[in-house]
Write an enzyme that holds these catalytic residues in place. Structure first.
Site, PDB file in Angstrom:
ATOM      1  N   SER A 130     -11.285  19.014 -37.506  1.00 20.40           N
ATOM      2  CA  SER A 130     -12.038  20.251 -37.613  1.00 20.40           C
ATOM      3  C   SER A 130     -11.102  21.431 -37.377  1.00 20.40           C
ATOM      4  O   SER A 130      -9.877  21.301 -37.499  1.00 20.40           O
ATOM      5  CB  SER A 130     -13.200  20.265 -36.603  1.00 20.40           C
ATOM      6  OG  SER A 130     -14.073  21.351 -36.844  1.00 20.40           O
ATOM      7  N   ASN A 131     -11.666  22.597 -37.051  1.00 19.29           N
ATOM      8  CA  ASN A 131     -10.862  23.788 -36.775  1.00 19.29           C
ATOM      9  C   ASN A 131     -11.515  24.588 -35.662  1.00 19.29           C
ATOM     10  O   ASN A 131     -12.550  24.197 -35.112  1.00 19.29           O
ATOM     11  CB  ASN A 131     -10.682  24.622 -38.047  1.00 19.29           C
ATOM     12  CG  ASN A 131     -12.013  25.025 -38.666  1.00 19.29           C
ATOM     13  OD1 ASN A 131     -12.817  25.710 -38.043  1.00 19.29           O
ATOM     14  ND2 ASN A 131     -12.249  24.569 -39.898  1.00 19.29           N
ATOM     15  N   ARG A 132     -10.933  25.737 -35.327  1.00 16.65           N
ATOM     16  CA  ARG A 132     -11.365  26.500 -34.159  1.00 16.65           C
ATOM     17  C   ARG A 132     -12.480  27.514 -34.445  1.00 16.65           C
ATOM     18  O   ARG A 132     -12.822  28.311 -33.581  1.00 16.65           O
ATOM     19  CB  ARG A 132     -10.166  27.246 -33.554  1.00 16.65           C
ATOM     20  CG  ARG A 132      -9.047  26.333 -33.078  1.00 16.65           C
ATOM     21  CD  ARG A 132      -7.902  27.153 -32.497  1.00 16.65           C
ATOM     22  NE  ARG A 132      -6.752  26.332 -32.167  1.00 16.65           N
ATOM     23  CZ  ARG A 132      -6.596  25.668 -31.024  1.00 16.65           C
ATOM     24  NH1 ARG A 132      -7.536  25.744 -30.095  1.00 16.65           N
ATOM     25  NH2 ARG A 132      -5.517  24.943 -30.805  1.00 16.65           N
TER      26      ARG A 132
ATOM     27  N   ALA B 220     -15.430  28.343 -42.166  1.00 14.48           N
ATOM     28  CA  ALA B 220     -14.052  27.834 -42.194  1.00 14.48           C
ATOM     29  C   ALA B 220     -14.122  26.375 -42.638  1.00 14.48           C
ATOM     30  O   ALA B 220     -14.225  25.457 -41.818  1.00 14.48           O
ATOM     31  CB  ALA B 220     -13.408  27.960 -40.821  1.00 14.48           C
TER      32      ALA B 220
END
Length: 402
Positions: free
Chosen positions: A209-211, A277
């Protein structure tokens, strides 16, 4: 908040809940509204005019004339002065008088003279609130075009539990603010917004995943809903909550899930904002069972996900607006402009991780907006709610041109 400079007349009738009028007036003044207060005689048994006069910074009126100085309190002028009238608390008696035109005090005379939106916030015991005569009066007042801020459920002054508690002043403020946020050009528009991260599974317990926190996309959804648009929010996993009940929320996990939902609804919307995102890559193979640790290295084979904005941008219909986001760390303008053209967007919102307070997880953001004609607008660091309003205003201006 959309109350700055607005002229709000607060009507207070005789209920134990009248004490909440003090906080309501204080919050309105804090929001930089201009406030006048009209009270019934019964209301003065529960809270003094002096209290509301000090808080509103204006004399409080309750009679047609002032016996001391002989001045006439012109109900017509008061009704025409206000941008909105909120009667809080509105008792069963006040509702009945307004519904039937029984004009025997200053408050009901102001109500009958007003041309602005009227908001009633009822307060009474549960059986009074649910009595057929009260319900009939509420229906009648709504048929006149008036709005109601429904009472809360809870313990009442009688000791009973049920509907009838005056809505909290913060809730009333939110309702008024939402009213003034509505824009005629937006009320017929449908808006689709993506937000948050996606999660790409590796096995049943691990993922890529991402932030992204989703805060920017959620703020944009709230701003457009407040303007009157019909909003659908497609969101990846996040702990955030939507406060506007009119927003349709669709929760997804992976990039493929987000693409499926977004592509299904794409053509129905006048505006699509790609604020999520979305993962660029996803594991090619997802293990059915937890992968056990073996050796010192692990090779994970990835494949590209569908470019949601690019794919849907190629099918954009006439008159449809598309807005994308670009989070960059170098060559920001160059990369953002390239993305704008490749994905057939109308606008791209650029933020850079090189700007303190911008990007993922922060409550603030600093953006640059570029349109398809390469016009560039730079904005200062602001809260994400304020950034959302900047984006909203750009779109409203575009819709107004059309």
């Amino acid at each position: 908040m959309n109350l700055k400079g607005k002229k709000i007349l607060v009507g207070v009738s005789g209920s134990i809940a009248a004490y909440k009028a003090a906080l309501l007036v204080r919050l309105l003044v804090k929001a930089e509204a201009s406030v006048r207060v009209v009270m019934t005689d019964a209301a003065k048994e529960f809270i003094t005019p002096l209290t509301l006069s000090v808080l509103s910074k204006n004399p409080v009126l309750s009679t047609f004339s002032d016996a001391q100085d002989g001045l006439w309190n012109n109900h017509v002028d008061l009704g025409l002065w206000a941008d909105a009238i909120v009667i809080a608390p509105a008792t069963a008696k006040t509702l009945s008088k307004c519904a039937t035109g029984n004009c025997d005090d200053l408050l009901t005379a102001v109500y009958l003279s007003a041309r602005c939106p009227i908001f009633f916030a009822p307060a009474m015991d549960v059986d009074m609130y649910h009595h057929p005569s009260t319900k009939n009066n509420i229906d009648t007042l709504e048929s006149f075009g008036n709005s109601f801020i429904l009472p809360d459920f809870g313990e009442l002054a009688s000791g009973l539990i049920g509907d009838g508690r005056l809505a909290e002043p913060e809730k009333i403020i939110t309702k008024l603010s939402a009213h003034f946020a509505r824009k005629p050009v937006a009320v017929t528009k449908k808006v689709l917004i993506t937000a948050g991260p996606t999660v790409e599974p590796i096995d049943p317990v691990r993922y890529i995943s991402n932030r992204s926190s989703g805060k920017m996309g959620y703020a944009i959804a709230e701003a457009f809903a407040a303007s009157g648009a019909s909003v659908t929010l497609v969101t990846g996993p996040t702990d955030l909550k939507i406060t506007d009940a009119t927003i349709k929320v669709v929760r997804v996990e992976s990039a493929s899930d987000m693409f499926a939902v977004t592509s299904d609804q794409f053509q129905q919307n006048d505006l699509v904002i790609f604020a999520a995102a979305v993962a660029d890559y996803t594991p090619k193979f997802v293990a059915d069972q937890k992968i056990k640790k073996q050796g010192h290295e692990m090779m994970l084979e990835l494949e590209k996900t569908t470019d949601i904005a690019g794919t849907l941008g190629s099918t954009k219909k006439e008159g449809q607006l598309l807005i994308g986001f670009a989070l960059e760390t170098e060559n920001e303008l160059e990369y953002a402009m390239d993305k704008l053209q490749r994905k057939n967007l109308d606008y791209i919102v650029l933020n850079s991780l090189n700007d303190p307070g911008a990007g993922f997880a922060h409550d603030t953001n600093k953006i640059t907006v570029i349109d398809k004609y390469k016009n560039i607008q730079h904005f200062d660091l602001k809260s994400k709610e304020e950034v959302a309003l900047d984006i909203l205003n750009i779109v409203l201006a575009k819709w107004s041109e059309a």
